[in-house]
Design an enzyme around this catalytic site. Structure first.
Site, PDB file in Angstrom:
ATOM      1  N   ARG A  71       6.863   6.071 -14.560  1.00 23.51           N
ATOM      2  CA  ARG A  71       7.761   6.398 -13.446  1.00 23.51           C
ATOM      3  C   ARG A  71       8.741   7.500 -13.824  1.00 23.51           C
ATOM      4  O   ARG A  71       9.225   8.228 -12.948  1.00 23.51           O
ATOM      5  CB  ARG A  71       8.533   5.153 -12.997  1.00 23.51           C
ATOM      6  CG  ARG A  71       7.650   4.075 -12.374  1.00 23.51           C
ATOM      7  CD  ARG A  71       8.464   2.846 -12.037  1.00 23.51           C
ATOM      8  NE  ARG A  71       9.121   2.314 -13.230  1.00 23.51           N
ATOM      9  CZ  ARG A  71      10.104   1.427 -13.216  1.00 23.51           C
ATOM     10  NH1 ARG A  71      10.583   0.979 -12.065  1.00 23.51           N
ATOM     11  NH2 ARG A  71      10.629   0.982 -14.342  1.00 23.51           N
TER      12      ARG A  71
ATOM     13  N   SER B 218      13.573   1.322  -7.757  1.00 22.88           N
ATOM     14  CA  SER B 218      12.339   0.871  -8.393  1.00 22.88           C
ATOM     15  C   SER B 218      11.330   2.008  -8.527  1.00 22.88           C
ATOM     16  O   SER B 218      10.368   1.905  -9.291  1.00 22.88           O
ATOM     17  CB  SER B 218      11.722  -0.295  -7.621  1.00 22.88           C
ATOM     18  OG  SER B 218      11.477   0.062  -6.280  1.00 22.88           O
TER      19      SER B 218
ATOM     20  N   GLU C 257       7.281  -1.556   5.661  1.00 21.47           N
ATOM     21  CA  GLU C 257       6.189  -0.769   5.073  1.00 21.47           C
ATOM     22  C   GLU C 257       5.302  -0.096   6.117  1.00 21.47           C
ATOM     23  O   GLU C 257       4.828   1.024   5.911  1.00 21.47           O
ATOM     24  CB  GLU C 257       5.342  -1.651   4.149  1.00 21.47           C
ATOM     25  CG  GLU C 257       6.051  -2.057   2.869  1.00 21.47           C
ATOM     26  CD  GLU C 257       7.116  -3.126   3.097  1.00 21.47           C
ATOM     27  OE1 GLU C 257       6.994  -3.905   4.057  1.00 21.47           O
ATOM     28  OE2 GLU C 257       8.095  -3.160   2.318  1.00 21.47           O
TER      29      GLU C 257
ATOM     30  N   PHE D 179       3.217  -4.029  -1.973  1.00 22.46           N
ATOM     31  CA  PHE D 179       3.660  -3.994  -0.570  1.00 22.46           C
ATOM     32  C   PHE D 179       3.087  -2.784   0.173  1.00 22.46           C
ATOM     33  O   PHE D 179       2.675  -2.889   1.326  1.00 22.46           O
ATOM     34  CB  PHE D 179       5.187  -3.976  -0.498  1.00 22.46           C
ATOM     35  CG  PHE D 179       5.833  -5.091  -1.267  1.00 22.46           C
ATOM     36  CD1 PHE D 179       5.364  -6.391  -1.139  1.00 22.46           C
ATOM     37  CD2 PHE D 179       6.873  -4.854  -2.135  1.00 22.46           C
ATOM     38  CE1 PHE D 179       5.940  -7.434  -1.855  1.00 22.46           C
ATOM     39  CE2 PHE D 179       7.462  -5.885  -2.859  1.00 22.46           C
ATOM     40  CZ  PHE D 179       6.993  -7.183  -2.722  1.00 22.46           C
TER      41      PHE D 179
ATOM     42  N   ARG E 283       4.481   1.107 -14.575  1.00 25.65           N
ATOM     43  CA  ARG E 283       5.800   0.962 -15.174  1.00 25.65           C
ATOM     44  C   ARG E 283       5.707   0.388 -16.583  1.00 25.65           C
ATOM     45  O   ARG E 283       6.615   0.576 -17.383  1.00 25.65           O
ATOM     46  CB  ARG E 283       6.702   0.092 -14.298  1.00 25.65           C
ATOM     47  CG  ARG E 283       6.510  -1.407 -14.456  1.00 25.65           C
ATOM     48  CD  ARG E 283       7.300  -2.208 -13.447  1.00 25.65           C
ATOM     49  NE  ARG E 283       8.681  -2.412 -13.817  1.00 25.65           N
ATOM     50  CZ  ARG E 283       9.697  -2.441 -12.950  1.00 25.65           C
ATOM     51  NH1 ARG E 283       9.490  -2.234 -11.671  1.00 25.65           N
ATOM     52  NH2 ARG E 283      10.913  -2.686 -13.349  1.00 25.65           N
TER      53      ARG E 283
END
Lengths: 310, 322
Positions: B19, B46, B67, B92, B176
């Site tokens: 990230r 995030s 979303e 999501f 991540r």
């Protein structure tokens, strides 16, 4: 408006019975500019909507498929937008500064196609291919096939989020271009619309106008008997929108509503267009059976006759 | 697969959160091109996009926890001439907005970049609701959608630069969990191309994303046992590199796939379809079997499912019957 008043072509010999192949007969009617004067504009829109309905019902009959009831309920809104209100041009269909219309109730594609033909965006002859194998005119609109289509719709609840995106893009660009999105009333049962309404309010999208086709009927039953929307205007206001209610078949009233956006308050505008499914045909009007019922040749003839005097 | 002992820690390797490369590259792209915007679902932190938001406040569009709206707004921004990077937790983004990905992104051929953050079992302890082990399977079958799974920071940055240049819908899976650099100096990402990280003649290990380093570790171990394993990194799941897979089948005679995802439908499924169609050879599949993963840290879950050097080693020996 860039387009000068266009002559209205009225089809002289209407097919009234049996085979009705000339689905594009009478089209296009062209766009009309504000300099024509209000009365002329209204007359043009009224005649344009009549010819669009004539083409649409013949097209649906020829295809043996379609959603004629919900198409007739939005024909006057579509005609008002495409034949006059929106800054769009068949000659510059990809102009970045064009106004956008997103037909969220994509099952009413027949009304969009016939309106686009009337406005000069697609050749009227192409209407005869509606829903045929490999046709550019899918049962639901496809932007890859028809350049004037802004969004592929069909599953409900997609159009308003997309319209929020086009409106944010215009705002980022500092552009006056406007976005219009046309939704069914049953469609408002989809939760994604309410997500998008909150975003539109949060971002102050005064350049966004949503029109709900308030014909009070969904596919299987009356909206009130399915999952009622009322008090709709209060709900929309509570979500941060200006709300205007209008007779969705009154071209003059629609012109006034669209002339009032963007609203001075800086809020997005929700137009509740009160309509009738199947309008103005006597045996279709406000009848849930006409969601996707296909008219017989006799019914087409009756409808065309009624449209002569509508 | 039964639980296996954790592989011994390899030599001290610097581990990277991809990230960081993701966020730095988006800032670079946004500085160079005013069309680049980001859409998030309260996922600024995030996605590590806080600095992006400071530098380009108007171009970070936060729709809140919504979303379907997020992907639709991205499609609308693309219609308005922007290049939207939609950035949200992969679980999501891909599950909640799957129809928007199908219709608004892929079927509409919109120029939208979908960035699935913290995929696989990155949120190990949070449980199966937050695992994104299905994403490769259900995105790979959507026509007209490119699916990219970078393995390290360099590949992440290059994949994003390619996505920004490419006109059309792209999904990029951004991990991540810490990963070492696996690609050689001077590496250049080419969409649809596998990368041969190690030559070998007895078997080919095909891995994607976070698990590529584990495949290399397994190949080291297998070499000590006299087994020569080719290692292919497969950063593009769709379109899959058919030529590299067929060559591996012809030249090494056996294939083991490795992924941080369900083995059915993802990389394993894509490779198996290719192998069966062109040159059938025995295969084994390392990843998550047909089950929701239990709760546990990411590294514990990897070992639990044998997504480790030891587990890959065992799968290779099994397919070779040695």
């Amino acid at each position: 408006m860039t387009t000068a008043p266009a002559p209205v072509t009225v089809s002289a010999s209407a097919p009234v019975a049996g085979l009705v192949p000339a689905t594009g007969g009478g089209l296009p009617v062209g766009r009309i500019g504000a300099d024509a004067g209000r009365d002329a504009v209204i007359a043009h829109l009224r005649e344009g909507a009549r010819l669009i309905r004539r083409s649409d019902i013949q097209m649906v009959h020829a295809a043996g498929l379609g959603h004629i009831g919900g198409e007739f309920s939005i024909t006057d809104v579509l005609a008002t937008l495409y034949l006059h209100v929106m800054k769009v041009s068949p000659d510059q269909v990809a102009d970045p500064e064009r106004d956008r219309l997103i037909l969220s109730k994509g099952h009413a594609a027949g009304a969009l196609y016939t309106t686009l033909a009337a406005a000069g965006f697609i050749p009227p002859d192409q209407l005869a291919t509606f829903m045929q194998p490999m046709s550019m005119l899918n049962g639901h609109p496809d932007r890859k096939k028809i350049a004037a289509v802004e969004a592929n719709t069909g599953p409900l609840g997609h159009g308003l989020p997309i319209a929020v995106g086009t409106a944010i893009a215009a705002k980022l660009d500092g552009s006056p271009r406007r976005t219009f999105v046309l939704l069914g009333d049953g469609e408002l049962q989809e939760g994604s619309n309410w997500e998008a309404m909150m975003t539109a309010s949060q971002y102050g999208l005064a350049n966004l106008t949503a029109v709900v086709d308030r014909n009070r009927l969904q596919q299987g039953a009356r909206v009130v008997d399915t999952n009622d929307l009322e008090p709709l205007a209060d709900k929309l206001r509570a979500f941060g929108w200006e709300v205007v209610e209008v007779d969705g078949h009154d071209h003059g009233a629609l012109l006034d509503v669209f002339a009032a956006v963007p609203a001075a308050s800086g809020k997005p505008t929700f137009v509740i267009a009160h309509t009738f499914k199947g309008y103005p045909i006597s045996f279709m009007r406000d009848n849930v059976a006409w969601h996707h019922k296909v008219p017989s040749a006799e019914q087409v003839a009756l409808a065309l006759a009624e449209l002569e005097t509508s | 697969m039964t639980a296996l002992t954790a592989s011994a820690p390899r030599a001290e390797r610097a581990l990277h959160d991809c990230r960081d490369a993701y966020a730095a590259t988006l800032i670079e792209l946004a500085a160079a091109d005013p069309r680049v915007v980001v859409v998030v679902n309260d996922s600024t932190g995030s996605s590590k996009l806080g600095e992006f938001g400071k530098q380009f406040p108007d171009r970070l569009i936060n729709v809140g926890i919504a979303e379907q709206d997020m992907v639709g707004v991205g499609a609308g921004l693309a219609n308005g001439g922007k290049i939207p990077f939609v950035s949200a937790a992969s679980c999501f983004l891909t599950a909640r907005a799957l129809e928007q990905i199908k219709v608004d992104a892929a079927y509409s051929n919109n120029n939208i970049k979908l960035c699935g953050m913290s995929p696989g079992m990155a949120y190990g302890e949070l449980g199966a609701t937050h695992h994104s082990i299905e994403d490769l399977a259900w995105l790979r079958v959507i026509p007209n959608l490119t699916v990219i799974v970078p393995a390290d920071p360099v590949e992440t940055a290059q994949a994003l630069r390619w996505a920004a240049e490419h006109t059309g819908p792209v999904f990029v899976r951004v991990s991540r969990m810490g990963v070492p650099d696996v690609n050689p100096a001077g590496y250049e990402f080419v969409p649809g191309r596998a990368v041969t990280l190690r030559e070998g003649t007895d078997v080919t290990i095909i891995a994607t994303g976070t698990v590529v380093s584990r495949a290399l570790d397994a190949a080291d171990d297998l070499a000590l046992a006299g087994i020569s394993a080719r290692v292919l990194s497969m950063p593009t799941i769709k379109p899959i590199d058919t030529d590299a897979i067929v060559a591996a089948a012809r030249e090494t005679g056996a294939i083991v796939t490795v992924e941080e995802a369900l083995t059915s439908g993802g990389l394993g499924g894509a490779v198996a379809e290719t192998v069966v169609r062109h040159h059938p050879v025995p295969m084994r599949f390392v990843g998550v079997p047909d089950a929701f993963a239990p709760t546990g840290s990411t590294s514990w879950l990897f070992d639990h499912f044998g997504i480790s050097a030891a587990g890959i080693d065992a799968a290779v020996r099994d397919v070779l019957d040695r």
